[in-house]
Design a protein around this motif. Structure first.
Motif, PDB file in Angstrom:
ATOM      1  N   MET A  68       1.459  24.650  98.181  1.00  0.00           N
ATOM      2  CA  MET A  68       1.924  25.798  98.961  1.00  0.00           C
ATOM      3  C   MET A  68       3.326  25.560  99.504  1.00  0.00           C
ATOM      4  O   MET A  68       3.774  24.425  99.637  1.00  0.00           O
ATOM      5  N   ASN A  69       4.010  26.652  99.802  1.00  0.00           N
ATOM      6  CA  ASN A  69       5.228  26.632 100.605  1.00  0.00           C
ATOM      7  C   ASN A  69       4.774  26.924 102.029  1.00  0.00           C
ATOM      8  O   ASN A  69       4.262  28.008 102.313  1.00  0.00           O
ATOM      9  N   ILE A  70       4.948  25.952 102.918  1.00  0.00           N
ATOM     10  CA  ILE A  70       4.429  26.043 104.278  1.00  0.00           C
ATOM     11  C   ILE A  70       5.581  26.042 105.275  1.00  0.00           C
ATOM     12  O   ILE A  70       6.525  25.258 105.146  1.00  0.00           O
ATOM     13  N   HIS A  89       2.718  19.462  99.418  1.00  0.00           N
ATOM     14  CA  HIS A  89       3.173  20.814  99.748  1.00  0.00           C
ATOM     15  C   HIS A  89       4.666  20.805 100.067  1.00  0.00           C
ATOM     16  O   HIS A  89       5.204  19.810 100.547  1.00  0.00           O
ATOM     17  N   LYS A  90       5.329  21.906  99.776  1.00  0.00           N
ATOM     18  CA  LYS A  90       6.739  22.098 100.132  1.00  0.00           C
ATOM     19  C   LYS A  90       6.738  22.647 101.552  1.00  0.00           C
ATOM     20  O   LYS A  90       6.215  23.716 101.817  1.00  0.00           O
ATOM     21  N   VAL A  91       7.308  21.871 102.494  1.00  0.00           N
ATOM     22  CA  VAL A  91       7.181  22.223 103.904  1.00  0.00           C
ATOM     23  C   VAL A  91       8.541  22.379 104.564  1.00  0.00           C
ATOM     24  O   VAL A  91       9.467  21.607 104.305  1.00  0.00           O
ATOM     25  N   THR A  92       8.638  23.399 105.415  1.00  0.00           N
ATOM     26  CA  THR A  92       9.811  23.621 106.246  1.00  0.00           C
ATOM     27  C   THR A  92       9.356  23.604 107.696  1.00  0.00           C
ATOM     28  O   THR A  92       8.401  24.287 108.060  1.00  0.00           O
ATOM     29  N   GLY A  93      10.028  22.815 108.511  1.00  0.00           N
ATOM     30  CA  GLY A  93       9.741  22.757 109.944  1.00  0.00           C
ATOM     31  C   GLY A  93      10.905  23.332 110.729  1.00  0.00           C
ATOM     32  O   GLY A  93      12.059  23.047 110.438  1.00  0.00           O
ATOM     33  N   VAL A  94      10.588  24.173 111.714  1.00  0.00           N
ATOM     34  CA  VAL A  94      11.608  24.806 112.544  1.00  0.00           C
ATOM     35  C   VAL A  94      11.332  24.442 114.000  1.00  0.00           C
ATOM     36  O   VAL A  94      10.198  24.569 114.466  1.00  0.00           O
ATOM     37  N   ASP A  95      12.368  23.991 114.694  1.00  0.00           N
ATOM     38  CA  ASP A  95      12.203  23.697 116.112  1.00  0.00           C
ATOM     39  C   ASP A  95      13.521  23.883 116.845  1.00  0.00           C
ATOM     40  O   ASP A  95      14.599  23.687 116.279  1.00  0.00           O
ATOM     41  N   LEU A 133       1.913  29.958 103.600  1.00  0.00           N
ATOM     42  CA  LEU A 133       1.229  29.647 104.847  1.00  0.00           C
ATOM     43  C   LEU A 133       2.256  29.397 105.935  1.00  0.00           C
ATOM     44  O   LEU A 133       3.214  28.663 105.737  1.00  0.00           O
ATOM     45  N   VAL A 134       2.043  30.045 107.071  1.00  0.00           N
ATOM     46  CA  VAL A 134       2.879  29.812 108.247  1.00  0.00           C
ATOM     47  C   VAL A 134       1.952  29.371 109.357  1.00  0.00           C
ATOM     48  O   VAL A 134       0.918  29.992 109.605  1.00  0.00           O
ATOM     49  N   ASN A 153       5.676  37.803 105.222  1.00  0.00           N
ATOM     50  CA  ASN A 153       4.507  38.228 104.469  1.00  0.00           C
ATOM     51  C   ASN A 153       3.827  36.954 103.975  1.00  0.00           C
ATOM     52  O   ASN A 153       4.274  36.333 103.039  1.00  0.00           O
ATOM     53  N   PHE A 154       2.715  36.560 104.631  1.00  0.00           N
ATOM     54  CA  PHE A 154       2.131  35.271 104.363  1.00  0.00           C
ATOM     55  C   PHE A 154       0.719  35.201 104.904  1.00  0.00           C
ATOM     56  O   PHE A 154       0.239  36.104 105.566  1.00  0.00           O
ATOM     57  N   TYR A 155       0.080  34.108 104.635  1.00  0.00           N
ATOM     58  CA  TYR A 155      -1.196  33.775 105.237  1.00  0.00           C
ATOM     59  C   TYR A 155      -0.878  32.992 106.498  1.00  0.00           C
ATOM     60  O   TYR A 155      -0.230  31.963 106.447  1.00  0.00           O
ATOM     61  N   PHE A 156      -1.294  33.483 107.641  1.00  0.00           N
ATOM     62  CA  PHE A 156      -0.867  32.923 108.921  1.00  0.00           C
ATOM     63  C   PHE A 156      -2.028  32.275 109.657  1.00  0.00           C
ATOM     64  O   PHE A 156      -3.083  32.861 109.797  1.00  0.00           O
ATOM     65  N   ILE A 157      -1.813  31.047 110.110  1.00  0.00           N
ATOM     66  CA  ILE A 157      -2.788  30.379 110.968  1.00  0.00           C
ATOM     67  C   ILE A 157      -2.074  30.007 112.256  1.00  0.00           C
ATOM     68  O   ILE A 157      -1.037  29.371 112.239  1.00  0.00           O
ATOM     69  N   SER A 158      -2.635  30.456 113.343  1.00  0.00           N
ATOM     70  CA  SER A 158      -2.126  30.051 114.645  1.00  0.00           C
ATOM     71  C   SER A 158      -3.300  29.533 115.436  1.00  0.00           C
ATOM     72  O   SER A 158      -4.363  30.138 115.461  1.00  0.00           O
ATOM     73  N   THR A 159      -3.137  28.416 116.043  1.00  0.00           N
ATOM     74  CA  THR A 159      -4.229  27.842 116.804  1.00  0.00           C
ATOM     75  C   THR A 159      -3.733  27.365 118.149  1.00  0.00           C
ATOM     76  O   THR A 159      -2.624  26.891 118.270  1.00  0.00           O
ATOM     77  N   ARG A 160      -4.562  27.548 119.131  1.00  0.00           N
ATOM     78  CA  ARG A 160      -4.243  27.044 120.462  1.00  0.00           C
ATOM     79  C   ARG A 160      -4.878  25.682 120.599  1.00  0.00           C
ATOM     80  O   ARG A 160      -6.075  25.520 120.358  1.00  0.00           O
ATOM     81  N   ILE A 161      -4.072  24.720 120.980  1.00  0.00           N
ATOM     82  CA  ILE A 161      -4.565  23.356 121.132  1.00  0.00           C
ATOM     83  C   ILE A 161      -4.641  23.064 122.614  1.00  0.00           C
ATOM     84  O   ILE A 161      -3.630  23.020 123.297  1.00  0.00           O
ATOM     85  N   ASP A 162      -5.818  22.894 123.116  1.00  0.00           N
ATOM     86  CA  ASP A 162      -6.000  22.577 124.540  1.00  0.00           C
ATOM     87  C   ASP A 162      -6.466  21.151 124.717  1.00  0.00           C
ATOM     88  O   ASP A 162      -7.133  20.594 123.955  1.00  0.00           O
TER      89      ASP A 162
END
Length: 162
Positions: A68-70, A89-95, A133-134, A153-162
């Motif tokens: 995937m391109n993540i 996977h081909k990954v891009t990180g943004v911060d 995937l984002v 336009n993607f498959y999106f996963i967002s999770t809250r980490i507590d």
């Protein structure tokens, strides 16, 4: 600073007004935040390595696509991104944090991982139809749900980490 300035400075701000303090771009604070991210003994900014690995396992098993391109929005020092890249996977990180991105880039070079890191506010990212995937692993959801829907336009996963 005179007394009038002190009174003005100490006034309570209007509710829901945007501030101007950005801890991610302050040199001293962002270095301290990076240290907290990298501390393997605490679950504060980032999680322990075992938790990070199990989160990556869950995300990749949930999508179950190969190569995937993540895109990782708010990737910090790249702890999750590295595991995904290591699995092919081909990954891009943004911060937003220059310190975190510089650390992540140096680690990727040391580990011979092909990861693209972008040092910018992910709300300013302009990418369309590039990722399968984002992910966004944080508690900062409300700011970008509408942005995500309108820009990617993607498959999106967002999770809250507590």
């Amino acid at each position: 600073m005179n007394f009038t300035d002190i009174i003005e400075f100490a006034k309570k701000p209007q509710i829901y007004t945007e501030g101007n303090a950005v801890m991610w771009t302050d040199d001293h604070i962002s270095k301290q935040l990076l240290d907290v991210h990298l501390n393997p003994d605490i679950d504060l900014a980032s999680r322990r390595r075992t938790s990070i690995k199990s989160t990556v396992d869950w995300i990749l098993n949930s999508v179950n696509l190969e190569k995937m391109n993540i895109l990782d929005l708010g990737c910090g020092p790249g702890l999750y991104v590295e595991l995904m890249a290591d699995r092919g996977h081909k990954v891009t990180g943004v911060d937003f944090s220059k310190n975190s991105i510089e650390y992540a880039r140096s680690e990727a070079i040391k580990k011979n991982l092909d990861i693209e890191y972008l040092n910018l506010n992910y709300l300013e990212l302009r990418e369309e139809n590039k990722y399968n995937l984002v992910i966004r692993l944080s508690q900062n959801h409300s700011l970008f749900y509408n942005w995500v829907i309108s820009h990617l336009n993607f498959y999106f996963i967002s999770t809250r980490i507590d």
